[in-house]
Design an enzyme around this catalytic site. Structure first.
Site, PDB file in Angstrom:
ATOM      1  N   ASN A  51       0.939  -1.342   0.030  1.00  0.00           N
ATOM      2  CA  ASN A  51      -0.101   0.288   0.051  1.00  0.00           C
ATOM      3  C   ASN A  51       0.869   1.245  -0.194  1.00  0.00           C
ATOM      4  OD1 ASN A  51      -1.803   1.943   0.615  1.00  0.00           O
ATOM      5  ND2 ASN A  51      -2.116   1.370   2.512  1.00  0.00           N
ATOM      6  N   TRP A  52       0.975   2.003  -1.059  1.00  0.00           N
ATOM      7  CA  TRP A  52       1.924   3.043  -1.162  1.00  0.00           C
ATOM      8  C   TRP A  52       1.332   4.464  -0.594  1.00  0.00           C
ATOM      9  CZ3 TRP A  52       4.182   3.033  -6.828  1.00  0.00           C
ATOM     10  CH2 TRP A  52       4.713   1.919  -7.395  1.00  0.00           C
ATOM     11  N   LYS A  53      -0.187   4.384  -0.274  1.00  0.00           N
ATOM     12  CA  LYS A  53      -0.736   5.373   0.421  1.00  0.00           C
ATOM     13  C   LYS A  53      -0.510   6.672  -0.636  1.00  0.00           C
ATOM     14  CE  LYS A  53       0.043   3.252   4.571  1.00  0.00           C
ATOM     15  NZ  LYS A  53      -0.101   3.412   6.279  1.00  0.00           N
ATOM     16  N   HIS A  59      -9.385   1.017   5.424  1.00  0.00           N
ATOM     17  CA  HIS A  59      -7.922   1.171   6.132  1.00  0.00           C
ATOM     18  C   HIS A  59      -8.379   2.475   7.114  1.00  0.00           C
ATOM     19  CE1 HIS A  59      -3.924   2.555   6.725  1.00  0.00           C
ATOM     20  NE2 HIS A  59      -3.615   1.539   6.108  1.00  0.00           N
ATOM     21  N   GLU A  97      -6.615   4.899   8.063  1.00  0.00           N
ATOM     22  CA  GLU A  97      -6.377   6.169   7.784  1.00  0.00           C
ATOM     23  C   GLU A  97      -7.372   6.879   7.235  1.00  0.00           C
ATOM     24  OE1 GLU A  97      -2.696   5.818   5.398  1.00  0.00           O
ATOM     25  OE2 GLU A  97      -1.837   5.098   7.611  1.00  0.00           O
ATOM     26  N   GLU A 105      -5.372  -5.126  10.869  1.00  0.00           N
ATOM     27  CA  GLU A 105      -4.144  -3.899  10.887  1.00  0.00           C
ATOM     28  C   GLU A 105      -4.332  -3.132  12.463  1.00  0.00           C
ATOM     29  OE1 GLU A 105      -2.228  -2.729   7.085  1.00  0.00           O
ATOM     30  OE2 GLU A 105      -4.171  -1.590   7.339  1.00  0.00           O
ATOM     31  N   GLY A 141       2.852   2.074  10.962  1.00  0.00           N
ATOM     32  CA  GLY A 141       4.116   3.105  10.882  1.00  0.00           C
ATOM     33  C   GLY A 141       4.568   3.308  12.020  1.00  0.00           C
ATOM     34  N   SER A 166       3.688  -2.057  10.474  1.00  0.00           N
ATOM     35  CA  SER A 166       5.113  -2.091  10.715  1.00  0.00           C
ATOM     36  C   SER A 166       5.952  -3.325  10.311  1.00  0.00           C
ATOM     37  CB  SER A 166       5.331  -1.937  12.117  1.00  0.00           C
ATOM     38  OG  SER A 166       4.788  -0.482  12.401  1.00  0.00           O
ATOM     39  N   GLY A 214       2.943  -1.130   4.254  1.00  0.00           N
ATOM     40  CA  GLY A 214       2.800   0.185   3.965  1.00  0.00           C
ATOM     41  C   GLY A 214       4.142   0.900   3.699  1.00  0.00           C
ATOM     42  N   GLY A 215       4.889   1.466   4.466  1.00  0.00           N
ATOM     43  CA  GLY A 215       6.392   1.977   4.363  1.00  0.00           C
ATOM     44  C   GLY A 215       7.253   1.155   3.640  1.00  0.00           C
TER      45      GLY A 215
HETATM   46  P1  PGA Z   1       3.002   0.092   7.659  1.00  0.00           P
HETATM   47  O1  PGA Z   1       1.600   0.355   6.948  1.00  0.00           O
HETATM   48  O2  PGA Z   1       3.447  -1.088   7.154  1.00  0.00           O
HETATM   49  O3  PGA Z   1       3.691   1.270   7.056  1.00  0.00           O
HETATM   50  O4  PGA Z   1       2.903   0.233   9.067  1.00  0.00           O
HETATM   51  C1  PGA Z   1       0.797  -0.645   6.885  1.00  0.00           C
HETATM   52  C2  PGA Z   1      -0.591  -0.236   6.236  1.00  0.00           C
HETATM   53  O5  PGA Z   1      -1.066   0.992   6.487  1.00  0.00           O
HETATM   54  O6  PGA Z   1      -1.422  -0.695   5.359  1.00  0.00           O
END
Ligand code: PGA
Length: 244
Positions: free
Chosen positions: A6-8, A93, A95, A163, A169, A206, A227-228
């Site tokens: 997930n590149w956000k 998600h 966010e 998650e 993150g 993470s 994510g990251g």
């Molecule tokens: P992260 O994000 O790997 O940067 O913790 C995961 C996500 O939000 O799907």
């Protein structure tokens, strides 16, 4: 296993092409059994689709509209995402649940749209730190499942991504014991709702190449939502190779 990146809201066009091409090239001769899905910002999907030549890598969107069409400025519908080449769409998600105030019912409507447009929704659930600390995590997730998962659709395929919000993150990850406890509850919920046993459950929060193997040891794990680290082509590719 499914490994999702997930590149956000990241990358310019050059970086989007570089990351996706590098992952595609690294994985090209690896004969992976796992599926790999990239979730770039939606505006890059068509471009990336034409740059990657690795049939193992699919593309998906990070969100879709609750609407099908009409006067909804800025929205993108599930059918548009399907037409552009998405196989999956992430819905719910944290966010978006937090920053865009999306409710379980919004997630439900989005997941339904995704299913009805021949894609697979990755329905995200997760508790915040307060719920985890007060011992309420299982109840919170059960409520999210009950209210966000469509139960009576045709072509009924979806994926659940667990998650924990406090793990996203942050560099913090849950213990294997608590992941297993959560996955067992989710499996039981699926069973009690008469939903197919083959539904995958992903873990996200993470994940990196240092901890991925530990997650792979969870017996109910269907894959990882990353994510990251999905923006670091070589580390993400290594995790895909570890998944096999
Ligand atoms: P992260 O994000 O790997 O940067 O913790 C995961 C996500 O939000 O799907």
């Amino acid at each position: 296993m499914l490994i999702a990146g997930n590149w956000k809201l990241n990358c310019n066009i050059r970086e989007a092409i570089e990351i996706s091409s590098s992952i595609s090239n690294t994985l090209a001769d690896k004969n992976l059994i796992s599926d790999v899905v990239l979730f770039p910002p939606v505006i890059y999907i068509d471009l990336i689709k034409n740059k990657i030549n690795n049939s193992k890598i699919c593309l998906g969107a990070q969100d879709c509209s609750i609407h099908i069409s009409g006067a909804h400025t800025g929205d993108i519908s599930a059918s548009m995402l399907y037409e552009i080449g998405c196989k999956y769409t992430i819905v719910g998600h944290s966010e978006r649940r937090i920053n865009k105030h999306e409710s379980n019912n919004d997630i439900y409507l989005k997941a339904k749209n995704v299913i009805n447009n021949k894609m697979i929704p990755i329905i995200c659930v997760g508790e915040n730190a307060k719920d985890r600390e007060s011992g309420n995590a299982l109840n919170v997730i059960e409520k999210q499942l009950s209210e966000s998962i469509p139960k009576n659709e045709k072509n009924f395929e979806f994926i659940i991504a667990y998650e924990p919000i406090w793990a996203i993150g942050s560099g913090k990850v849950p213990t294997l014991e608590s992941i297993n406890e959560m996955f067992n509850m989710i499996r039981l919920w699926l069973l009690n709702n008469g939903i197919d046993k083959s539904i995958k459950i992903l873990y996200g929060g993470s994940v990196n190449k240092g901890n991925a193997n530990e997650f792979f040891s969870c017996k109910n794990l269907g894959g990882l939502l990353i994510g990251g680290v999905s923006l670091k082509a070589s580390e993400f590719s290594e995790i895909c190779i570890m998944a096999g």
